[in-house]
Write a protein that holds these residues in place. Sequence first.
Motif, PDB file in Angstrom:
ATOM      1  N   TYR A  93     -11.994  10.449  74.653  1.00 24.73           N
ATOM      2  CA  TYR A  93     -11.189  10.818  73.494  1.00 24.73           C
ATOM      3  C   TYR A  93     -11.396   9.784  72.401  1.00 24.73           C
ATOM      4  N   TYR A  94     -11.282  10.251  71.170  1.00 21.32           N
ATOM      5  CA  TYR A  94     -11.518   9.412  69.989  1.00 21.32           C
ATOM      6  C   TYR A  94     -10.341   9.541  69.028  1.00 21.32           C
ATOM      7  N   ARG A  95      -9.852   8.412  68.555  1.00 18.89           N
ATOM      8  CA  ARG A  95      -8.767   8.394  67.574  1.00 18.89           C
ATOM      9  C   ARG A  95      -9.379   8.229  66.179  1.00 18.89           C
ATOM     10  N   LYS A  96      -9.078   9.163  65.318  1.00 16.40           N
ATOM     11  CA  LYS A  96      -9.666   9.191  63.977  1.00 16.40           C
ATOM     12  C   LYS A  96      -9.460   7.870  63.238  1.00 16.40           C
ATOM     13  N   VAL A  97     -10.562   7.314  62.756  1.00 17.92           N
ATOM     14  CA  VAL A  97     -10.522   6.017  62.075  1.00 17.92           C
ATOM     15  C   VAL A  97     -10.135   6.162  60.604  1.00 17.92           C
ATOM     16  N   HIS A  98     -10.749   7.112  59.910  1.00 22.28           N
ATOM     17  CA  HIS A  98     -10.550   7.257  58.470  1.00 22.28           C
ATOM     18  C   HIS A  98      -9.503   8.334  58.182  1.00 22.28           C
ATOM     19  N   LEU A  99      -8.388   7.931  57.614  1.00 19.51           N
ATOM     20  CA  LEU A  99      -7.292   8.861  57.347  1.00 19.51           C
ATOM     21  C   LEU A  99      -7.431   9.481  55.956  1.00 19.51           C
ATOM     22  N   GLY A 133     -21.680  12.083  69.662  1.00 20.22           N
ATOM     23  CA  GLY A 133     -20.979  11.166  68.776  1.00 20.22           C
ATOM     24  C   GLY A 133     -19.722  11.860  68.301  1.00 20.22           C
ATOM     25  N   VAL A 134     -18.551  11.305  68.614  1.00 24.14           N
ATOM     26  CA  VAL A 134     -17.287  12.016  68.461  1.00 24.14           C
ATOM     27  C   VAL A 134     -16.558  11.522  67.211  1.00 24.14           C
ATOM     28  N   THR A 135     -16.329  12.435  66.253  1.00 24.81           N
ATOM     29  CA  THR A 135     -15.643  12.085  65.009  1.00 24.81           C
ATOM     30  C   THR A 135     -14.664  13.189  64.641  1.00 24.81           C
ATOM     31  N   ILE A 136     -13.977  13.023  63.511  1.00 26.49           N
ATOM     32  CA  ILE A 136     -13.033  14.029  63.021  1.00 26.49           C
ATOM     33  C   ILE A 136     -13.084  14.086  61.494  1.00 26.49           C
ATOM     34  N   CYS A 137     -13.289  15.251  60.941  1.00 23.18           N
ATOM     35  CA  CYS A 137     -13.002  15.623  59.556  1.00 23.18           C
ATOM     36  C   CYS A 137     -13.402  14.565  58.515  1.00 23.18           C
ATOM     37  N   TYR A 138     -12.434  13.835  57.984  1.00 24.87           N
ATOM     38  CA  TYR A 138     -12.649  12.921  56.858  1.00 24.87           C
ATOM     39  C   TYR A 138     -13.629  11.804  57.192  1.00 24.87           C
ATOM     40  N   ASP A 139     -13.834  11.520  58.474  1.00 25.72           N
ATOM     41  CA  ASP A 139     -14.870  10.553  58.866  1.00 25.72           C
ATOM     42  C   ASP A 139     -16.216  10.925  58.250  1.00 25.72           C
ATOM     43  N   LEU A 140     -16.419  12.212  58.001  1.00 27.96           N
ATOM     44  CA  LEU A 140     -17.695  12.712  57.502  1.00 27.96           C
ATOM     45  C   LEU A 140     -18.151  12.014  56.233  1.00 27.96           C
ATOM     46  N   ARG A 141     -17.199  11.503  55.456  1.00 28.38           N
ATOM     47  CA  ARG A 141     -17.540  10.862  54.182  1.00 28.38           C
ATOM     48  C   ARG A 141     -17.974   9.408  54.345  1.00 28.38           C
ATOM     49  N   PHE A 142     -18.090   8.925  55.567  1.00 31.11           N
ATOM     50  CA  PHE A 142     -18.437   7.529  55.815  1.00 31.11           C
ATOM     51  C   PHE A 142     -19.704   7.464  56.660  1.00 31.11           C
ATOM     52  N   PRO A 143     -20.875   7.475  56.017  1.00 26.71           N
ATOM     53  CA  PRO A 143     -22.148   7.552  56.752  1.00 26.71           C
ATOM     54  C   PRO A 143     -22.377   6.397  57.718  1.00 26.71           C
ATOM     55  N   GLU A 144     -21.812   5.227  57.412  1.00 26.17           N
ATOM     56  CA  GLU A 144     -22.020   4.081  58.295  1.00 26.17           C
ATOM     57  C   GLU A 144     -21.495   4.355  59.701  1.00 26.17           C
ATOM     58  N   GLN A 145     -20.409   5.128  59.803  1.00 24.95           N
ATOM     59  CA  GLN A 145     -19.865   5.449  61.120  1.00 24.95           C
ATOM     60  C   GLN A 145     -20.881   6.237  61.947  1.00 24.95           C
ATOM     61  N   TYR A 146     -21.558   7.159  61.314  1.00 24.93           N
ATOM     62  CA  TYR A 146     -22.514   8.007  62.036  1.00 24.93           C
ATOM     63  C   TYR A 146     -23.776   7.233  62.402  1.00 24.93           C
ATOM     64  N   ILE A 147     -24.193   6.352  61.520  1.00 28.98           N
ATOM     65  CA  ILE A 147     -25.329   5.493  61.837  1.00 28.98           C
ATOM     66  C   ILE A 147     -24.997   4.617  63.044  1.00 28.98           C
ATOM     67  N   SER A 148     -23.773   4.088  63.081  1.00 27.52           N
ATOM     68  CA  SER A 148     -23.355   3.268  64.221  1.00 27.52           C
ATOM     69  C   SER A 148     -23.320   4.087  65.507  1.00 27.52           C
ATOM     70  N   LEU A 149     -22.891   5.345  65.426  1.00 30.46           N
ATOM     71  CA  LEU A 149     -22.876   6.205  66.615  1.00 30.46           C
ATOM     72  C   LEU A 149     -24.287   6.455  67.125  1.00 30.46           C
ATOM     73  N   VAL A 150     -25.227   6.653  66.215  1.00 26.59           N
ATOM     74  CA  VAL A 150     -26.625   6.832  66.624  1.00 26.59           C
ATOM     75  C   VAL A 150     -27.145   5.559  67.282  1.00 26.59           C
ATOM     76  N   GLU A 151     -26.771   4.415  66.754  1.00 25.98           N
ATOM     77  CA  GLU A 151     -27.179   3.144  67.367  1.00 25.98           C
ATOM     78  C   GLU A 151     -26.598   2.987  68.762  1.00 25.98           C
TER      79      GLU A 151
END
Length: 243
Positions: A93-99, A133-151
């Motif tokens: 489970y993942y708790r949304k980081v970006h509100l 790579g588990v994210t939610i909604c508004y996280d989408l606007r933060f590309p660094e999070q997705y790059i970190s998930l790929v890493e």
Amino acid sequence: TTNHEAVTNMLKETVSAAGTFETADSTEALSELPPPRVNSLLAGLRTIAQESGLWISGGGIHISGAPPDPQTQTPRVYNTHVILNHKGEVQCYYRKVHLFDVSIPGKVELRESKTTAGGTELVTCDSPIGKLGVTICYDLRFPEQYISLVEKGAQILLVPSAFTVPTGTAHWHTLLRARAIECQCYVLAAAQFGKHNDKRESFGHSLAVDPWGKVMADAGGFLDDETLVTAPPSIVTVEIDLG
């Protein structure tokens, strides 16, 4: 309740549509994970996972246990993305980081941070179709999070969402394709569609995007900022080739 019934019916239909993985989007207050408390939403999804043999991505689900607002002491929840395996067990489970706090005069006024606490950890999860790579909604606007998930090894990025109609019209397809291209990953984004109340509508357009940025499937939604499309919930299936 309406969301729960819709998700239940759609997932049952998916079982007969040759799918091996399906995402869902709903909200309900749950107790701390793990283990999850037995409740109508999560219990229903776990039963469907067990009976169908499907893995289920459920997000965002409001889960209690978050610290209260430090200034007002108002109780808060975590906006949580839960992955259930084919046995109905919580895989991660993942708790949304970006509100999502936004104000568009005359259109949208939302303050997620009033009732929700932000998470602090990024989450990946092994699955039969690859590492998620588990994210939610508004996280989408933060590309660094997705790059970190790929890493961290993510091969497929999950983005269950409820974009507003103005922001969805302007950015939804573009952002999802951008995350797929820059991360060279598949992106699966379940999206709520329709009118929640007099003040809020969701854009829809659940998408599957390949690493080249090609939209493999679009479940439909609002055509633009002004045009309402009336349509029943739809199911789309895609094949993912990580070879």
